[in-house]
Motif scaffolding. Structure first.
Motif, PDB file in Angstrom:
ATOM      1  N   LEU A 153       5.104  -6.885   3.332  1.00 20.33           N
ATOM      2  CA  LEU A 153       4.928  -5.676   2.967  1.00 20.33           C
ATOM      3  C   LEU A 153       3.715  -5.766   1.527  1.00 20.33           C
ATOM      4  O   LEU A 153       2.981  -4.856   1.612  1.00 20.33           O
ATOM      5  N   TYR A 154       3.879  -6.808   0.980  1.00 14.59           N
ATOM      6  CA  TYR A 154       2.895  -6.983  -0.200  1.00 14.59           C
ATOM      7  C   TYR A 154       1.282  -7.162   0.468  1.00 14.59           C
ATOM      8  O   TYR A 154       0.594  -6.485  -0.015  1.00 14.59           O
ATOM      9  N   ASP A 155       1.556  -7.748   1.642  1.00 17.58           N
ATOM     10  CA  ASP A 155       0.436  -8.209   2.126  1.00 17.58           C
ATOM     11  C   ASP A 155      -0.610  -6.852   2.889  1.00 17.58           C
ATOM     12  O   ASP A 155      -1.574  -6.749   2.700  1.00 17.58           O
ATOM     13  N   ARG A 156       0.495  -6.144   3.315  1.00 19.43           N
ATOM     14  CA  ARG A 156      -0.002  -4.954   3.859  1.00 19.43           C
ATOM     15  C   ARG A 156      -0.530  -3.994   2.858  1.00 19.43           C
ATOM     16  O   ARG A 156      -1.504  -3.389   2.979  1.00 19.43           O
ATOM     17  N   ILE A 157       0.136  -3.760   1.650  1.00 16.48           N
ATOM     18  CA  ILE A 157      -0.484  -2.840   0.468  1.00 16.48           C
ATOM     19  C   ILE A 157      -1.623  -3.457   0.056  1.00 16.48           C
ATOM     20  O   ILE A 157      -2.846  -2.650  -0.144  1.00 16.48           O
ATOM     21  N   VAL A 158      -1.836  -4.989  -0.079  1.00 16.71           N
ATOM     22  CA  VAL A 158      -3.212  -5.426  -0.219  1.00 16.71           C
ATOM     23  C   VAL A 158      -4.240  -5.227   0.377  1.00 16.71           C
ATOM     24  O   VAL A 158      -5.314  -4.745   0.083  1.00 16.71           O
ATOM     25  N   SER A 159      -3.985  -5.279   1.822  1.00 13.04           N
ATOM     26  CA  SER A 159      -4.950  -5.169   2.832  1.00 13.04           C
ATOM     27  C   SER A 159      -5.273  -3.659   2.838  1.00 13.04           C
ATOM     28  O   SER A 159      -6.693  -3.408   2.820  1.00 13.04           O
TER      29      SER A 159
ATOM     30  N   ALA B 198      10.390  -1.237   0.534  1.00  7.05           N
ATOM     31  CA  ALA B 198       9.930  -0.141   1.224  1.00  7.05           C
ATOM     32  C   ALA B 198      10.291   0.843   0.280  1.00  7.05           C
ATOM     33  O   ALA B 198       9.623   2.075   0.124  1.00  7.05           O
ATOM     34  N   GLY B 199      11.489   1.171  -0.424  1.00  8.54           N
ATOM     35  CA  GLY B 199      11.736   2.000  -1.275  1.00  8.54           C
ATOM     36  C   GLY B 199      10.851   2.255  -2.485  1.00  8.54           C
ATOM     37  O   GLY B 199      10.882   3.164  -3.270  1.00  8.54           O
TER      38      GLY B 199
ATOM     39  N   ALA C 100       2.561   4.391  -4.453  1.00  8.45           N
ATOM     40  CA  ALA C 100       1.696   5.477  -4.138  1.00  8.45           C
ATOM     41  C   ALA C 100       1.312   6.353  -5.303  1.00  8.45           C
ATOM     42  O   ALA C 100      -0.041   6.517  -5.331  1.00  8.45           O
ATOM     43  N   GLU C 101       2.083   6.780  -5.978  1.00 12.48           N
ATOM     44  CA  GLU C 101       2.006   7.726  -6.994  1.00 12.48           C
ATOM     45  C   GLU C 101       0.970   7.008  -8.300  1.00 12.48           C
ATOM     46  O   GLU C 101       0.011   7.573  -8.853  1.00 12.48           O
ATOM     47  N   TRP C 102       1.341   5.887  -8.621  1.00 11.13           N
ATOM     48  CA  TRP C 102       0.815   5.086  -9.653  1.00 11.13           C
ATOM     49  C   TRP C 102      -0.843   4.625  -9.105  1.00 11.13           C
ATOM     50  O   TRP C 102      -1.716   4.681  -9.767  1.00 11.13           O
TER      51      TRP C 102
END
Length: 76
Positions: free
Chosen positions: A5-11, A42-43, A49-51
């Motif tokens: 999940l972290y990697d997906r966000i970074v990507s 995920a929560g 997203a808001e930050w």
């Protein structure tokens, strides 16, 4: 969670922030979510997203770009 999940966000954020994305995500998670990046869940995505929206709005006037990025983060 997962590093996945972290990697997906970074990507996702690399599309918008380039090589600054890993540090950006790590700082957002540790400062605003008060957890280690590897503990991202995920929560946490709505708050992350808001930050992300708040920060990107300081960097660009392109509201469409900001909303596109925020949507991708929220849906990761």
């Amino acid at each position: 969670m997962t590093v996945l999940l972290y990697d997906r966000i970074v990507s996702i954020l690399e599309e918008y922030l380039g090589p600054a994305a890993p540090r950006f995500v790590a700082r957002q998670v540790s400062f605003h979510l008060q957890k280690a990046p590897q503990d991202l869940a995920a929560g946490d995505l709505p708050k992350l997203a808001e930050w992300t929206r708040v920060t990107l709005n300081l960097l660009t006037d392109d509201r469409e770009l900001v909303e596109e990025c925020v949507r991708k983060v929220a849906e990761a």
